[in-house]
Enzyme design. Structure first.
Site, PDB file in Angstrom:
ATOM      1  N   SER A   1       0.852  -1.182   0.000  1.00 28.33           N
ATOM      2  CA  SER A   1       0.000   0.000   0.000  1.00 28.33           C
ATOM      3  C   SER A   1       0.885   1.228   0.000  1.00 28.33           C
ATOM      4  O   SER A   1       1.910   1.263   0.696  1.00 28.33           O
ATOM      5  CB  SER A   1      -0.907   0.025   1.235  1.00 28.33           C
ATOM      6  OG  SER A   1      -1.783  -1.077   1.246  1.00 28.33           O
TER       7      SER A   1
ATOM      8  N   HIS B   1      -2.890   7.292  -4.245  1.00 30.14           N
ATOM      9  CA  HIS B   1      -2.993   6.089  -3.423  1.00 30.14           C
ATOM     10  C   HIS B   1      -2.973   4.871  -4.335  1.00 30.14           C
ATOM     11  O   HIS B   1      -3.496   4.898  -5.458  1.00 30.14           O
ATOM     12  CB  HIS B   1      -4.312   6.099  -2.630  1.00 30.14           C
ATOM     13  CG  HIS B   1      -4.744   4.736  -2.173  1.00 30.14           C
ATOM     14  ND1 HIS B   1      -5.630   3.961  -2.899  1.00 30.14           N
ATOM     15  CD2 HIS B   1      -4.405   3.996  -1.080  1.00 30.14           C
ATOM     16  CE1 HIS B   1      -5.823   2.814  -2.270  1.00 30.14           C
ATOM     17  NE2 HIS B   1      -5.092   2.809  -1.179  1.00 30.14           N
TER      18      HIS B   1
ATOM     19  N   ASN C   1      -2.855   0.289  -4.017  1.00 29.95           N
ATOM     20  CA  ASN C   1      -2.774  -0.941  -3.233  1.00 29.95           C
ATOM     21  C   ASN C   1      -2.756  -2.114  -4.202  1.00 29.95           C
ATOM     22  O   ASN C   1      -3.558  -2.170  -5.132  1.00 29.95           O
ATOM     23  CB  ASN C   1      -3.967  -1.065  -2.280  1.00 29.95           C
ATOM     24  CG  ASN C   1      -4.025  -2.425  -1.616  1.00 29.95           C
ATOM     25  OD1 ASN C   1      -4.678  -3.346  -2.108  1.00 29.95           O
ATOM     26  ND2 ASN C   1      -3.350  -2.558  -0.495  1.00 29.95           N
TER      27      ASN C   1
ATOM     28  N   HIS D   1     -22.621   8.987   0.899  1.00 33.99           N
ATOM     29  CA  HIS D   1     -23.245  10.032   1.700  1.00 33.99           C
ATOM     30  C   HIS D   1     -22.983  11.433   1.153  1.00 33.99           C
ATOM     31  O   HIS D   1     -23.665  12.379   1.510  1.00 33.99           O
ATOM     32  CB  HIS D   1     -22.768   9.941   3.158  1.00 33.99           C
ATOM     33  CG  HIS D   1     -21.296  10.132   3.329  1.00 33.99           C
ATOM     34  ND1 HIS D   1     -20.377   9.217   2.896  1.00 33.99           N
ATOM     35  CD2 HIS D   1     -20.583  11.148   3.887  1.00 33.99           C
ATOM     36  CE1 HIS D   1     -19.155   9.640   3.186  1.00 33.99           C
ATOM     37  NE2 HIS D   1     -19.258  10.810   3.776  1.00 33.99           N
TER      38      HIS D   1
ATOM     39  N   ARG E   1      -1.690  -3.757  13.240  1.00 36.86           N
ATOM     40  CA  ARG E   1      -1.058  -2.590  13.862  1.00 36.86           C
ATOM     41  C   ARG E   1      -1.791  -1.331  13.394  1.00 36.86           C
ATOM     42  O   ARG E   1      -1.834  -1.024  12.200  1.00 36.86           O
ATOM     43  CB  ARG E   1       0.418  -2.533  13.462  1.00 36.86           C
ATOM     44  CG  ARG E   1       1.195  -1.374  14.074  1.00 36.86           C
ATOM     45  CD  ARG E   1       2.681  -1.499  13.751  1.00 36.86           C
ATOM     46  NE  ARG E   1       3.422  -0.391  14.321  1.00 36.86           N
ATOM     47  CZ  ARG E   1       3.662   0.752  13.676  1.00 36.86           C
ATOM     48  NH1 ARG E   1       3.209   0.905  12.432  1.00 36.86           N
ATOM     49  NH2 ARG E   1       4.349   1.724  14.253  1.00 36.86           N
TER      50      ARG E   1
END
Length: 297
Positions: A89, A103, A105, A167, A252
């Site tokens: 990531s 971003h 991943n 939303h 973690r």
């Protein structure tokens, strides 16, 4: 299958090194963690760099006895079965509001004889321009076309849907691609393609960074960036599968939330000076065709 996991781990570690070398001359902080048995995490981070306010690249490998609900909801047939997953990531949050956050991943999952690749990459500009958006999508399309010329359109549509804040009725940014449960045409071909995606990301993002990182900005631009980063955080906390999986698995926390923006600007009353910036941004936050049908030379 352990050999396959080891092969993918090596690819992800190479991608991690390539990104670290490509995007900053600063000193990265490298750490390794083993927060629980059979859970290994290595992370490279930057904070308060001259270009990036926060950046992180994390490689993880997990071996577990029982999949969390976030995974078995989509694959009930794997409930109660042991699994292995390895992934990388990365997230970069620049200082300059005219540089988008990025971003990505990429992950490989296996449980017994069942395996697949998944992942995605998306761009979140605050002051977008069409040149950057077209470059981002065209570069990713060309990488997808090396494996299958239908992948880009399919994965872009899935990305537009995945990174949609229901939303808010808007996308997090201008999208990119998103895919999951990918196990054809073969492991070997997909392994090569995933490695290509890691390299492609650099080519897709680096020119955008170079064009915009020295642009002059004001406190108003910075405040709007902080305001829009709240949408980024909302998605990560409400919808992101990786975040939900990590929290349910008991990973973690600092690593799971690495992708969170370093600072935001939630406010009950939205700053009236943001109105024009919101109007300019709004058309970019709905699905749109960015890449041409023909691959460029």
């Amino acid at each position: 299958m352990l050999n396959q996991i080891n092969q993918i781990q090596t690819i992800f570690e190479n991608i991690q090194t390539a990104w670290a070398e490509a995007f900053s001359d600063a000193q990265w902080r490298f750490e390794q963690f083993a927060p629980k048995p059979n859970y290994h995490n290595q992370i490279m981070t930057l904070e308060q760099d001259t270009v990036f306010e926060k950046a992180g690249i994390a490689c993880s490998t997990i071996e577990g006895h029982t999949l969390p609900p976030a995974a078995t909801k989509r694959h009930p047939e794997l409930a109660g079965k042991p699994f292995q997953v390895t992934g990388i990531s990365l997230v970069f949050h620049p200082n300059n509001p005219f540089v988008p956050s990025v971003h990505a991943n990429l992950r490989f999952f296996q449980s017994g004889s069942v395996w697949w690749f998944g992942g995605g990459m998306d761009l979140t500009p605050f002051y977008p321009n069409e040149t950057d958006c077209k470059h981002w999508h065209q570069t990713i399309k060309e990488a997808c076309d090396t494996l299958n010329d239908t992948y880009y359109n399919t994965f872009k549509e899935q990305c537009d849907d995945y990174f949609y804040l229901k939303h808010r009725q808007e996308m997090r940014g201008i999208g990119g691609i998103f895919f999951d449960d990918l196990n054809t045409p073969s492991f070997e071909k997909l392994k090569v393609w995933v490695n290509t995606l890691g390299e492609t990301l650099i080519n897709a993002y680096q020119p955008i960074l170079a064009r915009n990182k020295t642009m002059t900005f004001t406190t108003k631009h910075r405040a709007f960036q902080q305001h829009r980063r709240t949408r980024y955080a909302e998605f990560n906390l409400l919808y992101d599968r990786g975040t939900i999986f990590g929290l349910q698995y008991g990973g973690r926390i600092e690593s799971i939330l690495m992708s969170m923006p370093p600072s935001t600007g939630w406010a009950y009353h939205i700053n009236e000076t943001f109105v024009e910036d919101e109007k300019a941004l709004a058309p970019f936050l709905q699905p749109k065709v960015w890449a041409s049908k023909q691959t460029t030379d």
